[in-house]
Design a protein around this motif. Structure first.
Motif, PDB file in Angstrom:
ATOM      1  N   CYS A  44       0.924  -0.889   0.389  1.00  0.00           N
ATOM      2  CA  CYS A  44       0.480  -0.351   0.030  1.00  0.00           C
ATOM      3  C   CYS A  44       0.773   1.063   0.017  1.00  0.00           C
ATOM      4  O   CYS A  44       1.655   1.191   0.456  1.00  0.00           O
ATOM      5  CB  CYS A  44      -1.246   0.227   1.475  1.00  0.00           C
ATOM      6  SG  CYS A  44      -1.417   1.689   1.156  1.00  0.00           S
ATOM      7  N   HIS A  46       0.338   4.567   0.438  1.00  0.00           N
ATOM      8  CA  HIS A  46      -0.840   5.122   1.469  1.00  0.00           C
ATOM      9  C   HIS A  46       0.252   4.544   2.831  1.00  0.00           C
ATOM     10  O   HIS A  46       0.619   6.022   3.915  1.00  0.00           O
ATOM     11  CB  HIS A  46      -1.658   5.788   1.613  1.00  0.00           C
ATOM     12  CG  HIS A  46      -2.817   6.798   0.847  1.00  0.00           C
ATOM     13  ND1 HIS A  46      -3.941   6.629   0.702  1.00  0.00           N
ATOM     14  CD2 HIS A  46      -1.792   6.666  -0.697  1.00  0.00           C
ATOM     15  CE1 HIS A  46      -4.325   7.762  -0.445  1.00  0.00           C
ATOM     16  NE2 HIS A  46      -2.185   7.718  -0.861  1.00  0.00           N
ATOM     17  N   CYS A  47       0.245   3.106   3.456  1.00  0.00           N
ATOM     18  CA  CYS A  47       0.854   2.870   4.845  1.00  0.00           C
ATOM     19  C   CYS A  47       2.475   3.393   4.323  1.00  0.00           C
ATOM     20  O   CYS A  47       2.894   3.089   5.189  1.00  0.00           O
ATOM     21  CB  CYS A  47       0.533   1.602   4.648  1.00  0.00           C
ATOM     22  SG  CYS A  47      -1.187   1.070   5.139  1.00  0.00           S
ATOM     23  N   LYS A  50       3.906   6.332   5.494  1.00  0.00           N
ATOM     24  CA  LYS A  50       4.034   6.283   7.238  1.00  0.00           C
ATOM     25  C   LYS A  50       4.569   5.209   7.954  1.00  0.00           C
ATOM     26  O   LYS A  50       4.555   5.405   8.644  1.00  0.00           O
ATOM     27  CB  LYS A  50       2.737   6.123   8.056  1.00  0.00           C
ATOM     28  CG  LYS A  50       1.203   7.299   7.259  1.00  0.00           C
ATOM     29  CD  LYS A  50      -0.087   6.699   7.452  1.00  0.00           C
ATOM     30  CE  LYS A  50      -0.932   6.782   6.944  1.00  0.00           C
ATOM     31  NZ  LYS A  50      -2.242   5.843   6.797  1.00  0.00           N
ATOM     32  N   LEU A  80      -2.980   0.465  -2.975  1.00  0.00           N
ATOM     33  CA  LEU A  80      -3.391   0.484  -1.921  1.00  0.00           C
ATOM     34  C   LEU A  80      -4.309  -0.231  -1.009  1.00  0.00           C
ATOM     35  O   LEU A  80      -4.544  -1.844  -1.561  1.00  0.00           O
ATOM     36  CB  LEU A  80      -4.870   1.561  -1.533  1.00  0.00           C
ATOM     37  CG  LEU A  80      -4.526   2.973  -2.625  1.00  0.00           C
ATOM     38  CD1 LEU A  80      -5.848   3.731  -2.558  1.00  0.00           C
ATOM     39  CD2 LEU A  80      -3.473   3.485  -1.622  1.00  0.00           C
ATOM     40  N   SER A  83      -8.106  -0.423   3.590  1.00  0.00           N
ATOM     41  CA  SER A  83      -9.210   0.520   4.804  1.00  0.00           C
ATOM     42  C   SER A  83      -8.628   1.624   3.880  1.00  0.00           C
ATOM     43  O   SER A  83      -8.936   2.490   3.685  1.00  0.00           O
ATOM     44  CB  SER A  83      -7.774  -0.055   5.676  1.00  0.00           C
ATOM     45  OG  SER A  83      -8.031   1.536   6.517  1.00  0.00           O
ATOM     46  N   CYS A  84      -6.835   2.175   3.472  1.00  0.00           N
ATOM     47  CA  CYS A  84      -7.091   3.463   2.742  1.00  0.00           C
ATOM     48  C   CYS A  84      -7.559   3.580   0.851  1.00  0.00           C
ATOM     49  O   CYS A  84      -7.970   4.544   1.162  1.00  0.00           O
ATOM     50  CB  CYS A  84      -4.951   3.003   2.006  1.00  0.00           C
ATOM     51  SG  CYS A  84      -4.339   3.450   3.847  1.00  0.00           S
ATOM     52  N   HIS A  85      -8.097   2.311   0.903  1.00  0.00           N
ATOM     53  CA  HIS A  85      -9.315   3.125  -0.587  1.00  0.00           C
ATOM     54  C   HIS A  85     -10.273   3.188  -0.187  1.00  0.00           C
ATOM     55  O   HIS A  85     -10.657   4.240  -0.742  1.00  0.00           O
ATOM     56  CB  HIS A  85      -9.248   1.173  -0.848  1.00  0.00           C
ATOM     57  CG  HIS A  85     -10.333   1.862  -2.378  1.00  0.00           C
ATOM     58  ND1 HIS A  85     -11.030   1.187  -2.193  1.00  0.00           N
ATOM     59  CD2 HIS A  85     -10.017   2.627  -3.384  1.00  0.00           C
ATOM     60  CE1 HIS A  85     -11.886   1.266  -3.877  1.00  0.00           C
ATOM     61  NE2 HIS A  85     -11.234   1.819  -4.170  1.00  0.00           N
ATOM     62  N   ARG A  87     -10.878   4.862   3.235  1.00  0.00           N
ATOM     63  CA  ARG A  87     -10.702   6.572   3.779  1.00  0.00           C
ATOM     64  C   ARG A  87     -10.666   7.382   2.471  1.00  0.00           C
ATOM     65  O   ARG A  87     -11.587   8.582   2.242  1.00  0.00           O
ATOM     66  CB  ARG A  87      -9.199   6.624   3.896  1.00  0.00           C
ATOM     67  CG  ARG A  87      -9.281   7.559   5.206  1.00  0.00           C
ATOM     68  CD  ARG A  87      -7.927   7.309   6.061  1.00  0.00           C
ATOM     69  NE  ARG A  87      -7.935   6.375   6.902  1.00  0.00           N
ATOM     70  CZ  ARG A  87      -6.758   5.798   6.809  1.00  0.00           C
ATOM     71  NH1 ARG A  87      -6.098   5.705   5.677  1.00  0.00           N
ATOM     72  NH2 ARG A  87      -6.943   4.010   7.097  1.00  0.00           N
ATOM     73  N   LYS A  88      -9.832   7.439   1.266  1.00  0.00           N
ATOM     74  CA  LYS A  88      -9.665   7.715  -0.451  1.00  0.00           C
ATOM     75  C   LYS A  88     -11.072   8.472  -0.646  1.00  0.00           C
ATOM     76  O   LYS A  88     -11.073   9.270  -1.204  1.00  0.00           O
ATOM     77  CB  LYS A  88      -8.266   7.882  -0.841  1.00  0.00           C
ATOM     78  CG  LYS A  88      -7.920   7.939  -2.153  1.00  0.00           C
ATOM     79  CD  LYS A  88      -6.873   7.792  -3.259  1.00  0.00           C
ATOM     80  CE  LYS A  88      -7.104   8.314  -4.333  1.00  0.00           C
ATOM     81  NZ  LYS A  88      -7.328   8.740  -5.423  1.00  0.00           N
TER      82      LYS A  88
END
Length: 100
Positions: A44, A46-47, A50, A80, A83-85, A87-88
């Motif tokens: 992912c 996005h992860c 971080k 992604l 979870s990130c998908h 959220r986006k």
């Protein structure tokens, strides 16, 4: 006249909440691009920003199609996790224009 309108609607296909014909995500060109993206980047994105390692399960358009993003451009797809998908997608659903 009514028949012409029905034909136009059929050619566009039923549109989902993203303003994209529902069939788009079921067709071979998108499925192949999606698969290639996850093979190219299995984590992912996005992860990773971080510093978290999470397996990606979704190929997602960086710039949504409804805001002019190219549907089958490999440079407009990112990997992604679920979870990130989610959220986006939730954020994008409320947008009225693309802010990049």
């Amino acid at each position: 006249m009514e028949g012409d309108s029905a034909k136009a609607n059929l050619s566009l296909g039923k549109r989902g909440t993203r303003g994209v014909p529902n069939q788009f995500y079921r067709n071979a060109p998108w499925r192949h691009l999606h698969k290639r993206q996850l093979e190219k980047q299995p984590l992912c994105e996005h992860c990773l920003q971080k510093k978290i390692l999470t397996v990606a399960t979704v190929g997602n358009h960086i710039k949504p199609i409804r805001f002019g993003g190219e549907p089958l451009d490999e440079n407009n797809v990112m990997s992604l996790c679920k979870s990130c998908h989610a959220r986006k997608s939730a954020i994008e659903r409320h947008m009225t224009h693309w802010t990049g």
